[in-house]
Write a protein that holds these residues in place. Structure first.
Motif, mmCIF file in Angstrom:
data_model
loop_
_atom_site.group_PDB
_atom_site.id
_atom_site.type_symbol
_atom_site.label_atom_id
_atom_site.label_comp_id
_atom_site.label_asym_id
_atom_site.label_seq_id
_atom_site.Cartn_x
_atom_site.Cartn_y
_atom_site.Cartn_z
ATOM 1 N N ILE A 1 0.824 -1.213 0.000
ATOM 2 C CA ILE A 1 0.000 0.000 0.000
ATOM 3 C C ILE A 1 0.853 1.255 0.000
ATOM 4 O O ILE A 1 0.520 2.251 -0.647
ATOM 5 C CB ILE A 1 -0.975 -0.005 1.202
ATOM 6 C CG1 ILE A 1 -2.004 1.109 1.037
ATOM 7 C CG2 ILE A 1 -0.252 0.100 2.521
ATOM 8 C CD1 ILE A 1 -2.930 0.933 -0.130
ATOM 9 N N THR A 2 1.986 1.244 0.703
ATOM 10 C CA THR A 2 2.847 2.424 0.722
ATOM 11 C C THR A 2 3.530 2.644 -0.624
ATOM 12 O O THR A 2 3.918 3.770 -0.949
ATOM 13 C CB THR A 2 3.910 2.298 1.832
ATOM 14 O OG1 THR A 2 4.629 1.063 1.675
ATOM 15 C CG2 THR A 2 3.264 2.319 3.211
ATOM 16 N N LYS B 1 1.952 2.033 -3.492
ATOM 17 C CA LYS B 1 0.912 2.553 -4.374
ATOM 18 C C LYS B 1 0.557 4.006 -4.057
ATOM 19 O O LYS B 1 0.225 4.782 -4.942
ATOM 20 C CB LYS B 1 -0.350 1.692 -4.266
ATOM 21 C CG LYS B 1 -0.186 0.286 -4.813
ATOM 22 C CD LYS B 1 -1.469 -0.518 -4.617
ATOM 23 C CE LYS B 1 -1.317 -1.946 -5.115
ATOM 24 N NZ LYS B 1 -2.551 -2.751 -4.882
ATOM 25 N N ILE B 2 0.585 4.336 -2.754
ATOM 26 C CA ILE B 2 0.171 5.678 -2.333
ATOM 27 C C ILE B 2 1.402 6.442 -1.861
ATOM 28 O O ILE B 2 1.995 6.107 -0.830
ATOM 29 C CB ILE B 2 -0.876 5.601 -1.209
ATOM 30 C CG1 ILE B 2 -2.077 4.771 -1.663
ATOM 31 C CG2 ILE B 2 -1.308 6.989 -0.779
ATOM 32 C CD1 ILE B 2 -3.106 4.562 -0.587
ATOM 33 N N GLY C 1 -4.898 -1.289 2.918
ATOM 34 C CA GLY C 1 -5.499 -0.165 2.211
ATOM 35 C C GLY C 1 -6.979 0.004 2.478
ATOM 36 O O GLY C 1 -7.673 0.685 1.718
ATOM 37 N N SER D 1 -12.457 4.480 -2.965
ATOM 38 C CA SER D 1 -12.444 5.939 -3.070
ATOM 39 C C SER D 1 -12.130 6.337 -4.513
ATOM 40 O O SER D 1 -11.300 5.722 -5.177
ATOM 41 C CB SER D 1 -11.419 6.531 -2.107
ATOM 42 O OG SER D 1 -10.129 6.029 -2.381
ATOM 43 N N GLY E 1 -11.077 9.427 -5.491
ATOM 44 C CA GLY E 1 -10.028 10.433 -5.607
ATOM 45 C C GLY E 1 -10.536 11.786 -6.039
ATOM 46 O O GLY E 1 -9.747 12.686 -6.371
ATOM 47 N N PRO F 1 -7.177 10.072 -1.257
ATOM 48 C CA PRO F 1 -6.519 9.492 -2.439
ATOM 49 C C PRO F 1 -7.400 8.406 -3.056
ATOM 50 O O PRO F 1 -8.259 7.831 -2.369
ATOM 51 C CB PRO F 1 -5.226 8.902 -1.876
ATOM 52 C CG PRO F 1 -5.514 8.656 -0.433
ATOM 53 C CD PRO F 1 -6.462 9.738 -0.009
ATOM 54 N N LEU G 1 -8.681 3.612 -2.228
ATOM 55 C CA LEU G 1 -8.797 3.105 -0.859
ATOM 56 C C LEU G 1 -10.055 2.247 -0.772
ATOM 57 O O LEU G 1 -11.122 2.629 -1.270
ATOM 58 C CB LEU G 1 -8.876 4.258 0.148
ATOM 59 C CG LEU G 1 -7.660 5.183 0.246
ATOM 60 C CD1 LEU G 1 -7.922 6.280 1.270
ATOM 61 C CD2 LEU G 1 -6.415 4.396 0.599
ATOM 62 N N MET H 1 -1.900 8.316 7.234
ATOM 63 C CA MET H 1 -1.352 8.994 6.062
ATOM 64 C C MET H 1 -1.223 10.480 6.382
ATOM 65 O O MET H 1 -2.226 11.189 6.550
ATOM 66 C CB MET H 1 -2.273 8.785 4.856
ATOM 67 C CG MET H 1 -2.470 7.329 4.481
ATOM 68 S SD MET H 1 -3.761 7.118 3.220
ATOM 69 C CE MET H 1 -3.109 8.146 1.897
ATOM 70 N N ARG I 1 -0.731 14.354 5.937
ATOM 71 C CA ARG I 1 -1.147 15.277 4.870
ATOM 72 C C ARG I 1 -0.205 16.477 4.800
ATOM 73 O O ARG I 1 0.467 16.820 5.742
ATOM 74 C CB ARG I 1 -2.569 15.743 5.127
ATOM 75 C CG ARG I 1 -3.545 14.568 5.222
ATOM 76 C CD ARG I 1 -4.952 15.037 5.298
ATOM 77 N NE ARG I 1 -5.366 15.709 4.062
ATOM 78 C CZ ARG I 1 -6.595 16.183 3.848
ATOM 79 N NH1 ARG I 1 -7.523 16.050 4.773
ATOM 80 N NH2 ARG I 1 -6.911 16.783 2.721
#
Length: 280
Positions: A104-105, A107-108, A150, A232, A234, A239, A242, A278, A280
């Protein structure tokens, strides 16, 4: 022939007297029992027996003390071993969690902080969810909380020094733009490849207090069915991609414009002891 002095004579008389007394005791009285009667023998025998008992008690007390010391030492060693085992287990669980976060880290993009949820209960005004990370860890309002896979958990709404309050995904105040995400599978040369197909079915996901979500703004023309995965989109501050949940209910309104769609949150049943924040 020299004569004895007065002192020698006195010594001789005393020696002779003592010899006579011993002779009389032995042969006239038949022994020395009158100097050591039966009652004295019983007394000394009882005293000796008590001394033996005291000796045994003292020996047993010493053994018990040694056993108590040994037991205390074993308890100390067991406590240390338990602490080491617990620490090793915690480190192993954290390593497993970190390995799961790699996907996941990747990808995001962005910075993540490891944390955990230590309180989650329902109140008349919504969910009360506490996160064990705060401003001293770099957490700020609006940070997004997900699992290692995720799955969306919620969003930080209030930050304190050592902890934060989380707006849980099923809270009525929670909203996020979502869309249907479908997968297509194809087999080639014995291997299975999976790719995600895009979907134009988008709507607004809103929390409910009964552990479900509403998928609003889904028109009658939109294609949606039970079992569809919702992620999600986006299109807002979250993001894309998710995992939100799966469609659990669909009902078309014959007279209205929109369908009634419900989502079962993917976070239900997930362990939240370890999560990702996450930044911001």
């Amino acid at each position: 022939m020299s004569r004895f002095s007065a002192g020698n004579q006195t010594f001789f008389y005393l020696f002779a007297t003592a010899t006579a007394v011993i002779f009389l005791i032995k042969f006239i009285f038949g022994g020395y029992d009158f100097l050591y009667p039966d009652f004295a023998e019983g007394y000394f025998s009882a005293a000796w027996s008590k001394l033996e008992i005291l000796k045994k008690i003292s020996t047993e007390a010493l053994k018990w003390r040694e056993l108590a010391n040994e037991n205390e030492e074993l308890r100390k060693q067991n406590k240390e071993l338990t602490q080491k085992t617990t620490l090793a287990g915690a480190l192993e669980e954290e390593n497993k969690f970190l390995r799961r976060t790699v996907g996941i880290t990747a990808k995001i993009p962005g910075r993540f902080v490891l944390g955990g949820i230590y309180n989650l209960n329902l109140t008349p005004s919504g969910y009360n969810v506490l996160l064990n990370r705060g401003s001293k860890n770099g957490v700020s309002e609006g940070d997004i909380v997900i699992t290692a896979e995720g799955i969306l958990v919620g969003q930080v709404k209030q930050v304190f020094g050592a902890f934060s309050k989380l707006l849980f995904i099923t809270d009525p105040a929670f909203k996020i733009s979502g869309k249907i995400s479908r997968s297509t599978n194809s087999r080639q040369a014995g291997s299975t490849n999976s790719r995600q197909a895009g979907s134009e079915t988008k709507g607004l996901v809103k929390g409910r207090l009964n552990e479900e979500l509403y998928f609003d703004l889904i028109t009658r023309k939109d294609t949606v069915k039970e079992g569809d995965l919702v992620v999600s989109s986006g299109d807002d501050t979250f993001p894309p991609a998710l995992i939100i949940g799966t469609v659990s209910f669909v009902a078309a309104n014959e007279t209205g414009v929109f369908q009634t769609v419900k989502i079962r949150p993917a976070v239900n049943g997930e362990s939240l002891a370890k999560i990702l924040i996450m930044m911001r």
